[in-house]
Design a protein around this motif. Structure first.
Motif, PDB file in Angstrom:
ATOM      1  N   GLU A 138       0.812  -1.198   0.000  1.00 33.31           N
ATOM      2  CA  GLU A 138       0.000   0.000   0.000  1.00 33.31           C
ATOM      3  C   GLU A 138       0.854   1.261   0.000  1.00 33.31           C
ATOM      4  O   GLU A 138       0.439   2.298  -0.500  1.00 33.31           O
ATOM      5  CB  GLU A 138      -0.917   0.013   1.236  1.00 33.31           C
ATOM      6  CG  GLU A 138      -1.713  -1.268   1.458  1.00 33.31           C
ATOM      7  CD  GLU A 138      -2.752  -1.492   0.379  1.00 33.31           C
ATOM      8  OE1 GLU A 138      -2.936  -0.593  -0.451  1.00 33.31           O
ATOM      9  OE2 GLU A 138      -3.366  -2.569   0.372  1.00 33.31           O
ATOM     10  N   SER A 139       2.053   1.200   0.553  1.00 35.18           N
ATOM     11  CA  SER A 139       2.859   2.399   0.712  1.00 35.18           C
ATOM     12  C   SER A 139       4.013   2.435  -0.272  1.00 35.18           C
ATOM     13  O   SER A 139       4.423   1.416  -0.836  1.00 35.18           O
ATOM     14  CB  SER A 139       3.420   2.459   2.140  1.00 35.18           C
ATOM     15  OG  SER A 139       4.432   1.487   2.317  1.00 35.18           O
ATOM     16  N   GLU A 140       4.526   3.633  -0.452  1.00 37.72           N
ATOM     17  CA  GLU A 140       5.681   3.803  -1.333  1.00 37.72           C
ATOM     18  C   GLU A 140       6.882   3.044  -0.794  1.00 37.72           C
ATOM     19  O   GLU A 140       7.667   2.475  -1.562  1.00 37.72           O
ATOM     20  CB  GLU A 140       6.012   5.292  -1.458  1.00 37.72           C
ATOM     21  CG  GLU A 140       7.198   5.570  -2.363  1.00 37.72           C
ATOM     22  CD  GLU A 140       7.574   7.034  -2.401  1.00 37.72           C
ATOM     23  OE1 GLU A 140       8.525   7.375  -3.136  1.00 37.72           O
ATOM     24  OE2 GLU A 140       6.935   7.834  -1.696  1.00 37.72           O
ATOM     25  N   LEU A 141       7.036   2.986   0.525  1.00 35.02           N
ATOM     26  CA  LEU A 141       8.158   2.271   1.113  1.00 35.02           C
ATOM     27  C   LEU A 141       8.090   0.784   0.782  1.00 35.02           C
ATOM     28  O   LEU A 141       9.104   0.167   0.426  1.00 35.02           O
ATOM     29  CB  LEU A 141       8.181   2.471   2.628  1.00 35.02           C
ATOM     30  CG  LEU A 141       9.271   1.708   3.392  1.00 35.02           C
ATOM     31  CD1 LEU A 141      10.650   2.095   2.884  1.00 35.02           C
ATOM     32  CD2 LEU A 141       9.147   1.956   4.888  1.00 35.02           C
ATOM     33  N   GLU A 142       6.913   0.190   0.888  1.00 36.24           N
ATOM     34  CA  GLU A 142       6.771  -1.234   0.576  1.00 36.24           C
ATOM     35  C   GLU A 142       7.104  -1.513  -0.882  1.00 36.24           C
ATOM     36  O   GLU A 142       7.774  -2.493  -1.208  1.00 36.24           O
ATOM     37  CB  GLU A 142       5.352  -1.695   0.903  1.00 36.24           C
ATOM     38  CG  GLU A 142       5.055  -1.724   2.388  1.00 36.24           C
ATOM     39  CD  GLU A 142       3.587  -1.966   2.678  1.00 36.24           C
ATOM     40  OE1 GLU A 142       3.286  -2.638   3.672  1.00 36.24           O
ATOM     41  OE2 GLU A 142       2.728  -1.466   1.911  1.00 36.24           O
ATOM     42  N   ARG A 143       6.635  -0.641  -1.775  1.00 40.15           N
ATOM     43  CA  ARG A 143       6.942  -0.827  -3.197  1.00 40.15           C
ATOM     44  C   ARG A 143       8.422  -0.632  -3.476  1.00 40.15           C
ATOM     45  O   ARG A 143       9.017  -1.344  -4.291  1.00 40.15           O
ATOM     46  CB  ARG A 143       6.096   0.143  -4.030  1.00 40.15           C
ATOM     47  CG  ARG A 143       4.611  -0.167  -4.007  1.00 40.15           C
ATOM     48  CD  ARG A 143       3.848   0.708  -4.982  1.00 40.15           C
ATOM     49  NE  ARG A 143       3.823   2.103  -4.560  1.00 40.15           N
ATOM     50  CZ  ARG A 143       2.895   2.625  -3.782  1.00 40.15           C
ATOM     51  NH1 ARG A 143       1.915   1.865  -3.315  1.00 40.15           N
ATOM     52  NH2 ARG A 143       2.924   3.909  -3.450  1.00 40.15           N
ATOM     53  N   THR A 144       9.043   0.337  -2.784  1.00 44.19           N
ATOM     54  CA  THR A 144      10.467   0.581  -2.980  1.00 44.19           C
ATOM     55  C   THR A 144      11.296  -0.601  -2.487  1.00 44.19           C
ATOM     56  O   THR A 144      12.275  -0.996  -3.119  1.00 44.19           O
ATOM     57  CB  THR A 144      10.893   1.865  -2.243  1.00 44.19           C
ATOM     58  OG1 THR A 144      10.111   2.964  -2.714  1.00 44.19           O
ATOM     59  CG2 THR A 144      12.365   2.177  -2.496  1.00 44.19           C
ATOM     60  N   LEU A 145      10.897  -1.182  -1.356  1.00 43.11           N
ATOM     61  CA  LEU A 145      11.609  -2.348  -0.832  1.00 43.11           C
ATOM     62  C   LEU A 145      11.471  -3.545  -1.764  1.00 43.11           C
ATOM     63  O   LEU A 145      12.422  -4.315  -1.954  1.00 43.11           O
ATOM     64  CB  LEU A 145      11.101  -2.691   0.563  1.00 43.11           C
ATOM     65  CG  LEU A 145      11.500  -1.713   1.680  1.00 43.11           C
ATOM     66  CD1 LEU A 145      10.783  -2.072   2.979  1.00 43.11           C
ATOM     67  CD2 LEU A 145      13.006  -1.714   1.890  1.00 43.11           C
ATOM     68  N   LEU A 146      10.277  -3.710  -2.346  1.00 40.33           N
ATOM     69  CA  LEU A 146      10.100  -4.804  -3.307  1.00 40.33           C
ATOM     70  C   LEU A 146      10.994  -4.594  -4.523  1.00 40.33           C
ATOM     71  O   LEU A 146      11.613  -5.535  -5.024  1.00 40.33           O
ATOM     72  CB  LEU A 146       8.636  -4.897  -3.737  1.00 40.33           C
ATOM     73  CG  LEU A 146       8.315  -6.054  -4.693  1.00 40.33           C
ATOM     74  CD1 LEU A 146       8.503  -7.395  -3.996  1.00 40.33           C
ATOM     75  CD2 LEU A 146       6.893  -5.941  -5.231  1.00 40.33           C
ATOM     76  N   ASN A 147      11.089  -3.342  -4.996  1.00 43.51           N
ATOM     77  CA  ASN A 147      11.982  -3.043  -6.122  1.00 43.51           C
ATOM     78  C   ASN A 147      13.434  -3.318  -5.756  1.00 43.51           C
ATOM     79  O   ASN A 147      14.206  -3.859  -6.566  1.00 43.51           O
ATOM     80  CB  ASN A 147      11.818  -1.576  -6.547  1.00 43.51           C
ATOM     81  CG  ASN A 147      10.477  -1.305  -7.197  1.00 43.51           C
ATOM     82  OD1 ASN A 147       9.849  -2.206  -7.756  1.00 43.51           O
ATOM     83  ND2 ASN A 147      10.020  -0.078  -7.130  1.00 43.51           N
ATOM     84  N   PHE A 148      13.806  -2.961  -4.531  1.00 39.31           N
ATOM     85  CA  PHE A 148      15.177  -3.189  -4.072  1.00 39.31           C
ATOM     86  C   PHE A 148      15.480  -4.682  -4.018  1.00 39.31           C
ATOM     87  O   PHE A 148      16.631  -5.109  -4.165  1.00 39.31           O
ATOM     88  CB  PHE A 148      15.366  -2.559  -2.690  1.00 39.31           C
ATOM     89  CG  PHE A 148      16.796  -2.503  -2.239  1.00 39.31           C
ATOM     90  CD1 PHE A 148      17.660  -1.557  -2.751  1.00 39.31           C
ATOM     91  CD2 PHE A 148      17.269  -3.396  -1.287  1.00 39.31           C
ATOM     92  CE1 PHE A 148      18.971  -1.499  -2.336  1.00 39.31           C
ATOM     93  CE2 PHE A 148      18.590  -3.347  -0.868  1.00 39.31           C
ATOM     94  CZ  PHE A 148      19.449  -2.393  -1.397  1.00 39.31           C
ATOM     95  N   GLY A 149      14.448  -5.485  -3.827  1.00 38.96           N
ATOM     96  CA  GLY A 149      14.624  -6.933  -3.799  1.00 38.96           C
ATOM     97  C   GLY A 149      15.182  -7.490  -5.100  1.00 38.96           C
ATOM     98  O   GLY A 149      15.824  -8.555  -5.091  1.00 38.96           O
ATOM     99  N   HIS A 150      14.960  -6.794  -6.218  1.00 39.91           N
ATOM    100  CA  HIS A 150      15.543  -7.232  -7.489  1.00 39.91           C
ATOM    101  C   HIS A 150      17.072  -7.281  -7.385  1.00 39.91           C
ATOM    102  O   HIS A 150      17.707  -8.218  -7.874  1.00 39.91           O
ATOM    103  CB  HIS A 150      15.142  -6.273  -8.613  1.00 39.91           C
ATOM    104  CG  HIS A 150      13.726  -6.438  -9.070  1.00 39.91           C
ATOM    105  ND1 HIS A 150      13.388  -7.050 -10.243  1.00 39.91           N
ATOM    106  CD2 HIS A 150      12.547  -6.062  -8.500  1.00 39.91           C
ATOM    107  CE1 HIS A 150      12.081  -7.052 -10.395  1.00 39.91           C
ATOM    108  NE2 HIS A 150      11.542  -6.453  -9.343  1.00 39.91           N
ATOM    109  N   ILE A 151      17.648  -6.260  -6.767  1.00 36.74           N
ATOM    110  CA  ILE A 151      19.101  -6.195  -6.624  1.00 36.74           C
ATOM    111  C   ILE A 151      19.589  -7.349  -5.756  1.00 36.74           C
ATOM    112  O   ILE A 151      20.543  -8.054  -6.115  1.00 36.74           O
ATOM    113  CB  ILE A 151      19.517  -4.843  -6.007  1.00 36.74           C
ATOM    114  CG1 ILE A 151      19.102  -3.692  -6.919  1.00 36.74           C
ATOM    115  CG2 ILE A 151      21.017  -4.808  -5.748  1.00 36.74           C
ATOM    116  CD1 ILE A 151      19.371  -2.325  -6.336  1.00 36.74           C
ATOM    117  N   VAL A 152      18.930  -7.545  -4.627  1.00 36.65           N
ATOM    118  CA  VAL A 152      19.333  -8.597  -3.699  1.00 36.65           C
ATOM    119  C   VAL A 152      19.229  -9.969  -4.369  1.00 36.65           C
ATOM    120  O   VAL A 152      20.136 -10.808  -4.264  1.00 36.65           O
ATOM    121  CB  VAL A 152      18.475  -8.539  -2.421  1.00 36.65           C
ATOM    122  CG1 VAL A 152      18.834  -9.690  -1.488  1.00 36.65           C
ATOM    123  CG2 VAL A 152      18.661  -7.201  -1.710  1.00 36.65           C
TER     124      VAL A 152
END
Length: 304
Positions: A35-49
């Motif tokens: 729901e939040s921008e932070l959650e979406r940003t963390l999911l995007n960051f998961g691509h790198i990990v």
């Protein structure tokens, strides 16, 4: 001490098993909330990990010693990413070149930091690390925005902080020329397009426990002007039906106008259900088919 067969098995297959278990999240995230921008940003960051760990897991099967190998691995990651994005598009998710970039960043991080140091390797490390830091900055900015939004209520937006104007979309600017409350407000320039106005793209979502939304609008023209307020919750985004959201038109006269809307009316606006007041996702002020460009000033949106 000789490791037991179980430890050997775990050491060999634990990371690959985790990576395989994470693959469905590339294609399905509806159950995660986000729901939040932070959650979406963390999911995007998961691509790198994910791709950094994938290269790490495959390190014994990949030749990563020279630049032709680096190029081959990068092309392979790029092609895999394109395939993933294509499949995502067919499962209801949005294709994103930014995700392809993040996949490559993760692969480069592992590829260069697993290599023995040399001039070329250090160049690759610096480039990959710089790109990685830029992604970390995005996560930190999203975290700060989430913190600010969490602590702003009952103020929705009063424009006293320079970052608040970034929460709005439209032809808007922050100004100290006039303000109903404090020293700053937001100028909204309206055009003759069918719909013209300002939409709050980042906002505190939990409006439960409050009874009204209040704000001030300044009309610099002697000519009165109709404006419409739209509010909807996250659930509305599945239907986008007009009757599933709150819409109310009001008139702004010359000078400052104090506007108040009952949140009970907002709650009861959707046809056949109650709006989820703990998950408000959209607030927009707009004009409809103006005959000439106009301008308004908005200030001190707050809940009571």
């Amino acid at each position: 001490m000789t490791p037991t067969p179980l430890l050997t098995l775990l050491k060999r297959w634990f990371l690959p098993a985790i990576l395989v278990a994470c693959i469905p999240f590339f294609f399905y995230s509806a159950g995660l909330g986000l729901e939040s921008e932070l959650e979406r940003t963390l999911l995007n960051f998961g691509h790198i990990v994910f791709f950094a760990l994938a290269i790490f897991a495959l390190r014994n099967n990949l030749d990563m010693r020279t630049w032709p190998h680096w190029l081959a691995i990068s092309i392979a990651v790029f092609l895999v990413s394109i395939i993933v994005e294509y499949i995502q598009h067919n499962t209801g998710r949005t294709r994103s070149w930014e995700d392809v970039e993040r996949n490559l960043i993760g692969a480069w991080l592992a590829m260069f930091w697993l290599n023995p140091p040399s001039a070329q390797v250090w160049t690759g490390r610096l480039i990959a690390s710089g790109l990685f830091v830029s992604q970390l900055v995005m996560v930190s900015q999203a975290s700060m925005t989430e913190y600010r939004l969490h602590n702003t209520l009952p103020i929705v937006s009063d424009f006293e902080n320079d970052y608040e104007i970034d929460w709005w979309q439209g032809d808007v600017t922050r100004t100290d020329t006039r303000a109903w409350h404090g020293h700053q407000s937001m100028v909204v320039r309206l055009t003759t397009q069918t719909y013209s106005g300002a939409r709050m793209t980042r906002m505190p979502n939990d409006w439960s426990g409050y009874s009204s939304l209040n704000f001030a609008v300044y009309n610099p023209s002697l000519l009165p002007m109709p404006l419409t307020l739209r509010i909807n919750d996250k659930a509305h985004e599945r239907s986008l039906l007009y009757q599933d959201r709150f819409n109310s038109t009001f008139i702004v006269e010359y000078g400052w106008n104090l506007i108040e809307f009952s949140l009970e009316d907002v709650r009861n606006a959707p046809s056949g259900r109650d709006m989820d007041m703990s998950n408000i996702s959209h607030l927009e002020l707009f004009a409809f088919e103006l005959d000439r460009p106009r301008e308004i000033t908005v200030d001190y949106l707050r809940l009571k």
